[in-house]
Motif scaffolding. Structure first.
Motif, mmCIF file in Angstrom:
data_model
loop_
_atom_site.group_PDB
_atom_site.id
_atom_site.type_symbol
_atom_site.label_atom_id
_atom_site.label_comp_id
_atom_site.label_asym_id
_atom_site.label_seq_id
_atom_site.Cartn_x
_atom_site.Cartn_y
_atom_site.Cartn_z
ATOM 1 N N GLN A 160 15.100 102.534 101.844
ATOM 2 C CA GLN A 160 15.284 101.893 100.536
ATOM 3 C C GLN A 160 15.169 100.374 100.644
ATOM 4 O OE1 GLN A 160 15.215 104.366 98.544
ATOM 5 N NE2 GLN A 160 15.705 105.694 100.280
ATOM 6 N N GLY A 161 14.889 99.877 101.831
ATOM 7 C CA GLY A 161 14.781 98.435 101.985
ATOM 8 C C GLY A 161 16.083 97.783 102.406
ATOM 9 N N ILE A 162 17.067 98.601 102.808
ATOM 10 C CA ILE A 162 18.347 98.054 103.252
ATOM 11 C C ILE A 162 18.248 97.762 104.751
ATOM 12 C CG2 ILE A 162 20.821 98.515 103.468
ATOM 13 C CD1 ILE A 162 20.486 100.498 101.094
ATOM 14 N N ARG A 170 25.956 95.577 94.451
ATOM 15 C CA ARG A 170 24.859 96.303 95.087
ATOM 16 C C ARG A 170 24.886 96.172 96.610
ATOM 17 N NH1 ARG A 170 18.902 95.040 93.193
ATOM 18 N NH2 ARG A 170 19.657 95.787 91.176
ATOM 19 N N ARG A 202 15.248 94.667 94.694
ATOM 20 C CA ARG A 202 14.656 94.088 93.488
ATOM 21 C C ARG A 202 15.571 93.104 92.798
ATOM 22 N NH1 ARG A 202 11.478 98.644 90.201
ATOM 23 N NH2 ARG A 202 10.962 96.810 88.955
ATOM 24 N N ALA A 229 16.315 100.663 94.363
ATOM 25 C CA ALA A 229 15.870 99.351 93.889
ATOM 26 C C ALA A 229 16.600 98.237 94.617
ATOM 27 C CB ALA A 229 16.113 99.244 92.385
ATOM 28 N N PHE A 230 17.076 98.520 95.826
ATOM 29 C CA PHE A 230 17.974 97.596 96.520
ATOM 30 C C PHE A 230 17.455 96.165 96.589
ATOM 31 C CE2 PHE A 230 19.989 95.662 100.264
ATOM 32 C CZ PHE A 230 21.311 95.912 99.982
ATOM 33 N N MET A 289 13.268 96.579 86.186
ATOM 34 C CA MET A 289 13.984 97.670 86.846
ATOM 35 C C MET A 289 14.481 98.683 85.824
ATOM 36 S SD MET A 289 16.560 96.391 89.733
ATOM 37 C CE MET A 289 17.929 97.395 89.204
ATOM 38 N N GLU A 341 20.093 103.233 92.128
ATOM 39 C CA GLU A 341 20.230 101.784 92.323
ATOM 40 C C GLU A 341 19.831 101.391 93.749
ATOM 41 O OE1 GLU A 341 24.158 100.269 91.599
ATOM 42 O OE2 GLU A 341 23.576 98.221 92.126
ATOM 43 N N GLU A 376 15.677 92.520 87.019
ATOM 44 C CA GLU A 376 16.507 93.515 86.343
ATOM 45 C C GLU A 376 15.811 94.175 85.149
ATOM 46 O OE1 GLU A 376 19.587 94.461 87.356
ATOM 47 O OE2 GLU A 376 19.464 93.105 89.078
ATOM 48 N N LYS A 409 27.437 98.473 97.958
ATOM 49 C CA LYS A 409 26.968 99.859 97.887
ATOM 50 C C LYS A 409 25.987 100.128 99.024
ATOM 51 C CE LYS A 409 27.356 99.923 92.872
ATOM 52 N NZ LYS A 409 26.629 100.142 91.596
#
Ligand code: ATP
Ligand code: MG
Lengths: 289, 235
Positions: free
Chosen positions: A182-184, A164, B105, B102-103, B111, B99, B108, A167
């Motif tokens: 998205q919180g990135i 993740r 989170r 939900a970075f 989710m 996905e 699981e 990504k």
């Protein structure tokens, strides 16, 4: 060209391509995330080679461990560069260019001060012997670079496509604002990209140390090649950079064998111009949305 | 109050894009912001999400002041945004886009339940999980962007012109989904140029003109307001 020379040149092309790819993916990744080019990337490669010089040739550590040591050492340098240069100049391409061009010079001078100029470091080959392929002798030290690059590139691919966090790097390269929503964290991603860039350039330099003249300026030509690879590959494309690296590895090695190194660089640049004319976005480049 | 935007002003370089804007959102509401091009709707949402910061004023979410926080902290606090023009990650698959929503989170199991919830609202996403997001149609990308935002299970969902560029039928479909999402208890701030659609969905509305709030009230009041009718509802 005789068969043995041909096989020898093929093998050397694959080795060059492996090194170009390992060095270039980090440059492409960092460019994708930051939209800024790191001119000190070649010096990351150079310092990776000096890590092997210090730990292996001087301190007598096993070669393998010395190569591993280059990974965190140069990754840390990448992180520092992000924090001290790229983050404060974010969005200002000219300032980033000037600052990393300055860093290039500082790192070269520092390496010269610490380890001396003018003569190349003797680094004994840890893996003696040669592989015999169709009558051609290829030093094991060179052969070793190919599986090392395959592992490193495979690992990066896995990280970017299956993990993740990795990504998140791709998301950030594709659309930083949308990624932030998205919180990135953009700061975390630029750090991560520069850490990876440092690690990969450093380990490439480390692997090359026994078969390349280790000098403070060894990163310069390679940086030009890496830029060509990244441009031909499509600026931010990792896959494109790998493909372009191997194509350029073949071009450089064959032209060097048949003519000379200067012609090889000229043909490489001509190749870049050709690609940009037929496909302005590079081999795997993406049109800007 | 879930969200309290208090008197904020936002500048781009030296020019102010919005001036002294205040917006109040109670839990469970759909609140709409309507206004024509350049009124400052997107700027307002970007500022709530932390992509811009106000030069004056405050923004409170629950009991936390958020106007100087970075976007990732605001997302973590429970605000998700579907940005203008969808902004899906074009070279990532549908599944990867979800996905990314939900970075942050770690839970699981929950989710996966939320993923099923997203597939319930948007069945097409379930059958297209391997498709590259950039190759989807505008309506499909809108659904993906909404699904992505829902993947963080936000308390507050900000929607920036979800109907933009969609066919009338697709607009109705999106409107129905917004209503469904709201009926599950989600609070929504809806920015729209399509005032008819927005006022039909919302309980409360604000009208923005060139960076200022010129009118606010119950949605049904605004629907009957002569000026709103003339300027935004086509007579
Ligand atoms: N990045 C920017 N730099 C400078 N000015 C900007 C920027 N983004 C928006 N503006 C200006 O701020 C004002 C408000 O723009 P904003 O995008 O918030 O309007 P909007 O209501 O969302 O419009 P639309 O309905 O067209 O999306 C406009 O005058 C716009 O030109
Ligand atoms: Mg807008």
């Amino acid at each position: 060209m005789e068969l043995t020379t041909f096989v020898q040149t093929m093998a050397n092309s694959v080795v060059s391509g492996s090194i170009y790819a390992t060095v270039s993916v980090g440059l492409a990744l960092a460019f994708g995330v930051m939209k800024m080019a790191n001119h000190a990337h070649g010096e990351f490669f150079m310092l990776g080679a000096y890590v092997v010089y210090v730990f292996y040739a001087l301190a007598g550590m096993p070669f393998f461990l010395a190569v591993l040591a280059a990974i965190p050492t140069i990754a840390a340098l990448g992180l520092l560069t992000e924090r001290l240069i790229f983050r404060p100049t974010r969005g200002n391409v000219l300032a980033g260019f000037m600052a990393t061009a300055g860093l290039t010079w500082i790192l070269q001078v520092l390496a010269g001060r610490i380890w001396g100029l003018g003569f190349m470091k003797m680094i004994p080959t840890p893996y003696m012997g040669a592989a015999n392929i169709a009558g051609a002798q290829i030093g094991l030290q060179r052969v070793l670079i190919v599986p090392a690059a395959v592992i490193l590139l495979g690992f990066l691919w896995f990280f970017l496509h299956r993990v993740r966090l990795g990504k998140g790097l791709r998301a950030c390269a594709q659309d930083p604002d949308a990624a932030a929503l998205q919180g990135i964290s953009i700061n975390k991603m630029t750090s991560l990209a520069m850490g990876i860039a440092g690690a990969y350039a450093g380990v490439a330099g480390a692997l090359m140390a026994p078969i390349h003249a280790v000098t403070p300026y060894m990163g310069r030509d390679l940086l030009i090649t890496a830029f060509i690879v990244v441009i031909v590959g499509g600026m931010a494309s990792i896959e494109g950079a790998v493909l372009a690296a191997f194509i350029l590895g073949f071009i450089h090695t064959f032209v060097t064998t048949i003519f000379d190194a200067t012609s090889a660089i000229m043909v490489g640049v001509a190749f870049m111009a050709f690609i940009l004319i037929v496909k302005p976005t590079g081999l795997m480049g993406r049109a800007k949305a | 109050m879930l969200l309290n935007v208090k008197d904020i002003t936002v500048h781009y370089n030296k020019v102010d894009a919005i001036r002294n804007i205040s917006i109040e959102v109670e839990e469970g509401e759909i609140v709409t912001l309507i206004g024509s091009n350049g009124a400052g709707k997107t700027t307002t949402l970007r500022t709530i999400s932390g992509l811009n910061h106000p030069t004056t004023g405050e923004i409170w979410f629950e009991d936390q002041r958020i106007d100087q926080l970075p976007p990732e902290k605001i997302n973590k606090a429970g605000i998700a945004q579907v940005p203008e023009n969808r902004r899906v990650f074009p070279y990532m698959t549908v599944a990867e886009n979800l996905e990314m929503g939900a970075f942050l989170r770690k839970d699981e199991e929950k989710m996966n339940r939320d993923l099923e919830g997203v597939f319930k609202h948007f069945p097409i996403l379930k059958s297209r999980q391997k498709q590259m997001a950039g190759t989807m149609s505008g309506g499909e990308q809108q659904m993906l962007a909404m699904g992505r935002a829902l993947m963080s299970n936000p308390k507050l969902l900000l929607l920036d012109e979800p109907s933009l560029g969609l066919s009338p039928i697709m607009c109705l479909e999106i409107a129905k989904i917004i209503r469904d999402i709201h009926s599950e208890g989600r609070t929504i701030v809806l920015v729209e140029q399509n005032a008819r659609l927005a006022l039909a969905l919302a309980q409360k509305g604000y009208v923005l003109e060139t960076g200022n709030i010129v009118l606010k009230g119950e949605a049904k009041e605004l629907r009957d307001n002569e000026e709103v009718k003339k300027a935004y509802l086509g007579g």
